[in-house]
Design an enzyme around this catalytic site. Structure first.
Site, PDB file in Angstrom:
ATOM      1  N   ASN A 111      27.444 -52.537  13.922  1.00  9.14           N
ATOM      2  CA  ASN A 111      28.470 -53.558  13.747  1.00  9.14           C
ATOM      3  C   ASN A 111      29.317 -53.668  15.011  1.00  9.14           C
ATOM      4  O   ASN A 111      29.571 -52.672  15.701  1.00  9.14           O
ATOM      5  CB  ASN A 111      29.332 -53.298  12.504  1.00  9.14           C
ATOM      6  CG  ASN A 111      29.949 -51.916  12.445  1.00  9.14           C
ATOM      7  OD1 ASN A 111      29.343 -50.936  12.867  1.00  9.14           O
ATOM      8  ND2 ASN A 111      31.155 -51.829  11.913  1.00  9.14           N
ATOM      9  N   GLU A 126      32.887 -55.416  16.042  1.00  7.63           N
ATOM     10  CA  GLU A 126      34.069 -56.108  15.531  1.00  7.63           C
ATOM     11  C   GLU A 126      34.799 -56.865  16.629  1.00  7.63           C
ATOM     12  O   GLU A 126      34.492 -56.736  17.810  1.00  7.63           O
ATOM     13  CB  GLU A 126      35.010 -55.089  14.870  1.00  7.63           C
ATOM     14  CG  GLU A 126      34.391 -54.444  13.631  1.00  7.63           C
ATOM     15  CD  GLU A 126      35.322 -53.482  12.912  1.00  7.63           C
ATOM     16  OE1 GLU A 126      34.983 -53.090  11.782  1.00  7.63           O
ATOM     17  OE2 GLU A 126      36.388 -53.134  13.468  1.00  7.63           O
ATOM     18  N   CYS A 133      27.898 -57.837  11.622  1.00  8.85           N
ATOM     19  CA  CYS A 133      27.393 -56.659  10.929  1.00  8.85           C
ATOM     20  C   CYS A 133      26.212 -56.037  11.676  1.00  8.85           C
ATOM     21  O   CYS A 133      25.517 -56.702  12.452  1.00  8.85           O
ATOM     22  CB  CYS A 133      26.925 -57.036   9.534  1.00  8.85           C
ATOM     23  SG  CYS A 133      28.234 -57.624   8.448  1.00  8.85           S
ATOM     24  N   GLU A 138      23.329 -55.175  10.499  1.00  7.22           N
ATOM     25  CA  GLU A 138      22.056 -55.819  10.143  1.00  7.22           C
ATOM     26  C   GLU A 138      21.818 -57.040  11.020  1.00  7.22           C
ATOM     27  O   GLU A 138      20.718 -57.276  11.520  1.00  7.22           O
ATOM     28  CB  GLU A 138      22.063 -56.253   8.677  1.00  7.22           C
ATOM     29  CG  GLU A 138      22.227 -55.117   7.688  1.00  7.22           C
ATOM     30  CD  GLU A 138      23.691 -54.868   7.318  1.00  7.22           C
ATOM     31  OE1 GLU A 138      24.564 -54.866   8.215  1.00  7.22           O
ATOM     32  OE2 GLU A 138      23.951 -54.679   6.113  1.00  7.22           O
ATOM     33  N   CYS A 169      26.469 -56.345   2.995  1.00  7.02           N
ATOM     34  CA  CYS A 169      27.414 -57.324   2.454  1.00  7.02           C
ATOM     35  C   CYS A 169      26.654 -58.554   1.956  1.00  7.02           C
ATOM     36  O   CYS A 169      25.452 -58.711   2.184  1.00  7.02           O
ATOM     37  CB  CYS A 169      28.437 -57.719   3.530  1.00  7.02           C
ATOM     38  SG  CYS A 169      27.810 -58.841   4.794  1.00  7.02           S
ATOM     39  N   CYS A 199      24.818 -60.563   4.707  1.00  6.22           N
ATOM     40  CA  CYS A 199      23.608 -59.889   5.208  1.00  6.22           C
ATOM     41  C   CYS A 199      22.494 -59.929   4.162  1.00  6.22           C
ATOM     42  O   CYS A 199      21.320 -59.943   4.522  1.00  6.22           O
ATOM     43  CB  CYS A 199      23.915 -58.465   5.627  1.00  6.22           C
ATOM     44  SG  CYS A 199      24.807 -58.398   7.200  1.00  6.22           S
TER      45      CYS A 199
HETATM   46 ZN   LIG Z   1      26.888 -57.689   6.554  1.00  3.59          ZN
END
Ligand SMILES: [Zn+2]
Length: 124
Positions: free
Chosen positions: A46, A48, A57, A59, A86, A89
């Protein structure tokens, strides 16, 4: 000649790469290891941003790296993730045609198909 990594080995790769996450705001490092059908593994973390919704993310960084390298939907066998994916994703996992998703959840390891993770999914 290398053999195909097991799900446990893929999850270990995801654990290892999670340390490279850029997550100064949440402090929640996530790693993802994708096994492609050709046996190669592509990892992501990830990333940010101070403008929170712009964060990406693990993924999605892994899938994006694989796509840049020439992969296409349907080339992915397994996605191993250090956390539960999430909702966004889960849509990516569907679109990329992953066979199964292995992830940590509730102190254990879960293995599910993308369709189980996102039933009645949006389709074009
Ligand atoms: Zn995600």
């Amino acid at each position: 000649m290398s053999r195909t990594p097991t799900d446990d080995e893929l999850l270990a790769r995801a654990d290892a790469i999670a340390g490279r996450a850029y997550a100064p705001y949440s402090g929640f490092n996530v790693g993802c290891a994708l096994l492609l059908r050709d046996g190669s593994v592509v990892c992501g973390v990830n990333v940010e941003n101070a403008a929170y919704p712009l964060g990406v993310c693990a993924e999605r960084t892994a899938f994006s790296r694989a796509i840049v390298e020439g992969a296409r939907p349907g080339d992915f066998a397994v996605a191993a993730i250090t956390a539960s994916p999430c909702g966004g994703c889960r849509q990516w996992l569907i679109e990329m045609g992953v066979e199964r998703v292995v992830f940590r959840h509730g102190g254990g390891v879960r293995t599910m198909t993308p369709a189980e993770l996102l039933p009645e999914t949006f389709e074009l």
